[in-house]
Design a protein around this motif. Structure first.
Motif, PDB file in Angstrom:
ATOM      1  N   ASP A 246       0.836  -1.208   0.000  1.00 42.40           N
ATOM      2  CA  ASP A 246       0.000   0.000   0.000  1.00 42.40           C
ATOM      3  C   ASP A 246       0.868   1.255   0.000  1.00 42.40           C
ATOM      4  OD1 ASP A 246      -2.259  -1.557  -0.016  1.00 42.40           O
ATOM      5  OD2 ASP A 246      -2.560  -1.466   2.161  1.00 42.40           O
ATOM      6  N   ASN A 247       1.966   1.230   0.762  1.00 45.45           N
ATOM      7  CA  ASN A 247       2.878   2.382   0.774  1.00 45.45           C
ATOM      8  C   ASN A 247       3.547   2.570  -0.581  1.00 45.45           C
ATOM      9  OD1 ASN A 247       2.337   2.972   3.462  1.00 45.45           O
ATOM     10  ND2 ASN A 247       3.983   1.642   4.219  1.00 45.45           N
ATOM     11  N   ARG A 248       3.949   1.459  -1.209  1.00 48.26           N
ATOM     12  CA  ARG A 248       4.578   1.544  -2.532  1.00 48.26           C
ATOM     13  C   ARG A 248       3.588   2.045  -3.570  1.00 48.26           C
ATOM     14  NH1 ARG A 248       5.667  -2.326  -6.721  1.00 48.26           N
ATOM     15  NH2 ARG A 248       4.749  -4.002  -5.482  1.00 48.26           N
ATOM     16  N   LEU A 249       2.344   1.572  -3.471  1.00 51.26           N
ATOM     17  CA  LEU A 249       1.305   2.015  -4.401  1.00 51.26           C
ATOM     18  C   LEU A 249       1.046   3.513  -4.273  1.00 51.26           C
ATOM     19  CD1 LEU A 249      -0.959   1.216  -6.469  1.00 51.26           C
ATOM     20  CD2 LEU A 249      -2.460   0.903  -4.494  1.00 51.26           C
ATOM     21  N   ALA A 250       1.026   4.002  -3.037  1.00 49.33           N
ATOM     22  CA  ALA A 250       0.747   5.420  -2.806  1.00 49.33           C
ATOM     23  C   ALA A 250       1.857   6.315  -3.334  1.00 49.33           C
ATOM     24  CB  ALA A 250       0.537   5.671  -1.315  1.00 49.33           C
ATOM     25  N   ARG A 251       3.094   5.778  -3.441  1.00 48.37           N
ATOM     26  CA  ARG A 251       4.218   6.574  -3.936  1.00 48.37           C
ATOM     27  C   ARG A 251       4.422   6.436  -5.441  1.00 48.37           C
ATOM     28  NH1 ARG A 251       6.841   4.159   0.577  1.00 48.37           N
ATOM     29  NH2 ARG A 251       7.993   2.811  -0.887  1.00 48.37           N
ATOM     30  N   SER A 252       3.763   5.471  -6.058  1.00 46.64           N
ATOM     31  CA  SER A 252       3.970   5.211  -7.484  1.00 46.64           C
ATOM     32  C   SER A 252       3.269   6.271  -8.326  1.00 46.64           C
ATOM     33  CB  SER A 252       3.440   3.825  -7.848  1.00 46.64           C
ATOM     34  OG  SER A 252       4.115   2.824  -7.114  1.00 46.64           O
ATOM     35  N   VAL A 253       3.951   6.742  -9.354  1.00 53.03           N
ATOM     36  CA  VAL A 253       3.429   7.772 -10.245  1.00 53.03           C
ATOM     37  C   VAL A 253       3.515   7.255 -11.676  1.00 53.03           C
ATOM     38  CG1 VAL A 253       3.710  10.122 -11.107  1.00 53.03           C
ATOM     39  CG2 VAL A 253       4.138   9.614  -8.688  1.00 53.03           C
ATOM     40  N   CYS A 254       2.402   7.393 -12.393  1.00 53.29           N
ATOM     41  CA  CYS A 254       2.364   6.939 -13.783  1.00 53.29           C
ATOM     42  C   CYS A 254       2.741   8.096 -14.709  1.00 53.29           C
ATOM     43  CB  CYS A 254       0.969   6.415 -14.132  1.00 53.29           C
ATOM     44  SG  CYS A 254       0.834   5.759 -15.805  1.00 53.29           S
ATOM     45  N   PRO A 255       3.832   7.991 -15.445  1.00 48.31           N
ATOM     46  CA  PRO A 255       4.226   9.086 -16.349  1.00 48.31           C
ATOM     47  C   PRO A 255       3.227   9.226 -17.495  1.00 48.31           C
ATOM     48  CG  PRO A 255       5.621   7.166 -16.685  1.00 48.31           C
ATOM     49  CD  PRO A 255       4.790   6.869 -15.478  1.00 48.31           C
ATOM     50  N   PRO A 256       2.943  10.452 -17.932  1.00 43.64           N
ATOM     51  CA  PRO A 256       1.900  10.685 -18.956  1.00 43.64           C
ATOM     52  C   PRO A 256       2.404  10.569 -20.385  1.00 43.64           C
ATOM     53  CG  PRO A 256       2.689  12.775 -18.148  1.00 43.64           C
ATOM     54  CD  PRO A 256       3.467  11.721 -17.400  1.00 43.64           C
ATOM     55  N   TYR A 257       3.183   9.529 -20.691  1.00 46.29           N
ATOM     56  CA  TYR A 257       3.767   9.412 -22.026  1.00 46.29           C
ATOM     57  C   TYR A 257       2.691   9.225 -23.096  1.00 46.29           C
ATOM     58  CZ  TYR A 257       8.038   8.586 -19.316  1.00 46.29           C
ATOM     59  OH  TYR A 257       9.080   8.707 -18.442  1.00 46.29           O
ATOM     60  N   PHE A 258       1.729   8.354 -22.825  1.00 44.29           N
ATOM     61  CA  PHE A 258       0.699   8.075 -23.823  1.00 44.29           C
ATOM     62  C   PHE A 258      -0.114   9.334 -24.122  1.00 44.29           C
ATOM     63  CE2 PHE A 258      -3.426   6.758 -25.348  1.00 44.29           C
ATOM     64  CZ  PHE A 258      -3.148   5.716 -26.222  1.00 44.29           C
ATOM     65  N   GLN A 259      -0.506  10.054 -23.091  1.00 39.53           N
ATOM     66  CA  GLN A 259      -1.305  11.261 -23.291  1.00 39.53           C
ATOM     67  C   GLN A 259      -0.539  12.303 -24.108  1.00 39.53           C
ATOM     68  OE1 GLN A 259      -3.487  12.849 -19.867  1.00 39.53           O
ATOM     69  NE2 GLN A 259      -2.992  10.992 -18.734  1.00 39.53           N
ATOM     70  N   ARG A 260       0.744  12.451 -23.810  1.00 36.51           N
ATOM     71  CA  ARG A 260       1.533  13.460 -24.514  1.00 36.51           C
ATOM     72  C   ARG A 260       1.690  13.108 -25.990  1.00 36.51           C
ATOM     73  NH1 ARG A 260       6.433  14.723 -20.162  1.00 36.51           N
ATOM     74  NH2 ARG A 260       5.110  15.740 -18.573  1.00 36.51           N
ATOM     75  N   LEU A 261       1.926  11.841 -26.290  1.00 32.78           N
ATOM     76  CA  LEU A 261       2.044  11.426 -27.683  1.00 32.78           C
ATOM     77  C   LEU A 261       0.725  11.589 -28.420  1.00 32.78           C
ATOM     78  CD1 LEU A 261       4.290   8.233 -27.435  1.00 32.78           C
ATOM     79  CD2 LEU A 261       4.825  10.368 -28.624  1.00 32.78           C
ATOM     80  N   GLU A 262      -0.364  11.267 -27.751  1.00 35.87           N
ATOM     81  CA  GLU A 262      -1.675  11.433 -28.373  1.00 35.87           C
ATOM     82  C   GLU A 262      -1.933  12.895 -28.721  1.00 35.87           C
ATOM     83  OE1 GLU A 262      -5.833  11.600 -26.359  1.00 35.87           O
ATOM     84  OE2 GLU A 262      -5.398   9.476 -26.693  1.00 35.87           O
ATOM     85  N   ARG A 263      -1.655  13.774 -27.781  1.00 30.29           N
ATOM     86  CA  ARG A 263      -1.855  15.205 -28.040  1.00 30.29           C
ATOM     87  C   ARG A 263      -0.943  15.695 -29.155  1.00 30.29           C
ATOM     88  NH1 ARG A 263      -2.303  15.618 -22.162  1.00 30.29           N
ATOM     89  NH2 ARG A 263      -0.086  16.161 -22.062  1.00 30.29           N
ATOM     90  N   MET A 264       0.307  15.203 -29.175  1.00 30.49           N
ATOM     91  CA  MET A 264       1.258  15.632 -30.196  1.00 30.49           C
ATOM     92  C   MET A 264       0.805  15.194 -31.590  1.00 30.49           C
ATOM     93  SD  MET A 264       5.255  14.581 -30.701  1.00 30.49           S
ATOM     94  CE  MET A 264       4.746  12.946 -31.253  1.00 30.49           C
ATOM     95  N   LEU A 265       0.390  13.929 -31.723  1.00 28.42           N
ATOM     96  CA  LEU A 265      -0.048  13.423 -33.023  1.00 28.42           C
ATOM     97  C   LEU A 265      -1.312  14.130 -33.494  1.00 28.42           C
ATOM     98  CD1 LEU A 265       0.599   9.602 -32.519  1.00 28.42           C
ATOM     99  CD2 LEU A 265       1.897  11.184 -33.945  1.00 28.42           C
ATOM    100  N   ALA A 266      -2.258  14.345 -32.575  1.00 28.09           N
ATOM    101  CA  ALA A 266      -3.488  15.055 -32.948  1.00 28.09           C
ATOM    102  C   ALA A 266      -3.168  16.486 -33.370  1.00 28.09           C
ATOM    103  CB  ALA A 266      -4.478  15.048 -31.784  1.00 28.09           C
TER     104      ALA A 266
END
Length: 264
Positions: free
Chosen positions: A66-86
Motif C-alpha cells: 500500500d505504501n509503494r502504491l501510494a508513492r507510485s506515479v504513472c508518467p503521462p507518455y501516452f497522453q503526450r504522444l496522443e496530443r502531439m499526433l493530434a
C-alpha cells in the motif's frame, strides 16, 4: 460518457438479443481499450486499479504494498504522444469553401458545447487516435426546432449496426448508440440515466434503463432523412466499424514505465 471496463455481461452480449447487447465486433475490440482508458485518467486511476497494473511482490506485506502504491506515479507518455499526433494532424485550420453564411456561422459552435470547428476537430482526432476510429452523428432536437449539431461517439458507445448495399454504396440500416444522460432532479440535484439510441433511415427509438436494469422503449419518432447521418473516421481500420488502437504498444510501454518507477 462511459465508466469502468464494461457495462455488459459477455455471455448475454454474445446473443445480441437485447437492445443494449453489443455486437461481436464490439466484443473483439473491447479488450484493447481498458489500459488506454485508464492511462487517460492518469496516476489516480492507475492506483485505483491496484494489483491489476501493479502486482504485489512475493512475500511483500500488504502495508508495504500500500505504501509503494501510494508513492507510485504513472508518467503521462501516452497522453503526450496522443496530443502531439493530434496536433500534427490538425495544425492547419480547416478551410471552408463555397458554403453558405448560415453553415459558416454554425461552425463557430458545431456541437452546441461552445467548440468551433478547429477545436472540435482536434478533440475528435485525439479520440480517433486513442481507439482506432471514431463516429460522428449529425443530430437535432426531436421537436424540429433548433439547428443540427455534431455528436461524437467512441467505439465503446457504438453497440451495433447493420448495413446494406444501396445503389452501389454500403449504408447503415440500423445503428445502436449508448448514451448517458444527466437530467435535473428536485430543486438542486441531478440524475444520470443510461439509454440506447436506435437509428433507422427515417425513424429513431430511445430505450432507457429502468430501476430493474432493463431497457424499455422511452421515445420514438420519425425523421425526414432517408439515410442515417453518421460518419466514421479511422486511424487503424480492421473492418467496417472495427479497428485497433494504433498506439496500443505505446500504452504497454507506458505501463512498463509505471511498474519500473514503482520498483525503483
Amino acid at each position: 460518457m462511459y465508466s469502468g471496463f464494461n457495462y455488459y455481461n459477455r455471455e448475454k452480449a454474445g446473443a445480441t438479443s437485447e437492445v443494449n447487447d453489443p455486437c461481436s465486433a464490439w466484443l473483439n475490440m473491447e479488450p484493447h481499450w481498458p489500459l488506454i482508458e485508464d492511462l487517460q485518467s492518469g496516476t489516480y486511476q492507475m492506483r485505483a486499479r491496484h494489483r491489476r497494473y501493479l502486482p504485489q511482490e512475493v512475500r511483500e506485506l500488504d502495508d508495504s504494498y500500500d505504501n509503494r502504491l501510494a508513492r507510485s506515479v504513472c508518467p503521462p507518455y501516452f497522453q503526450r504522444l496522443e496530443r502531439m499526433l493530434a496536433g500534427m494532424l490538425t495544425r492547419k485550420p480547416v478551410r471552408l469553401n463555397d458554403v453558405s453564411d448560415t453553415i459558416r456561422e454554425q461552425m463557430f459552435d458545431v456541437d452546441l458545447q461552445g467548440n468551433d470547428l478547429n477545436v472540435w476537430t482536434y478533440d475528435t482526432t485525439r479520440k480517433m487516435i486513442r481507439y482506432g476510429h471514431i463516429g460522428v452523428l449529425v443530430d437535432a432536437s426531436s421537436d424540429g426546432e433548433g439547428r443540427p449539431y455534431w455528436v461524437t461517439y467512441t467505439p465503446r458507445d457504438i453497440l451495433g449496426w447493420r448495413t446494406e448495399f444501396v445503389d452501389g454504396q454500403q449504408k447503415f440500416t440500423q445503428l445502436r448508440l449508448f448514451e448517458s444522460v444527466i437530467e435535473p432532479e428536485g430543486e438542486y440535484g441531478e440524475a444520470q440515466t443510461e439509454q440506447v439510441r436506435v437509428l433507422y433511415p427515417g425513424s429513431f427509438e430511445i430505450h432507457r434503463r429502468n430501476e430493474k436494469g432493463e431497457y424499455r422503449l422511452y421515445e420514438e419518432g420519425k425523421t425526414t432523412l432517408k439515410d442515417i447521418p453518421f460518419s466514421i473516421a479511422y486511424s487503424n481500420r480492421i473492418n467496417l466499424m472495427e479497428s485497433r488502437p494504433p498506439m496500443e504498444d505505446i500504452a504497454e510501454l507506458n505501463l512498463k514505465a509505471y511498474q519500473t518507477q514503482s520498483d525503483l
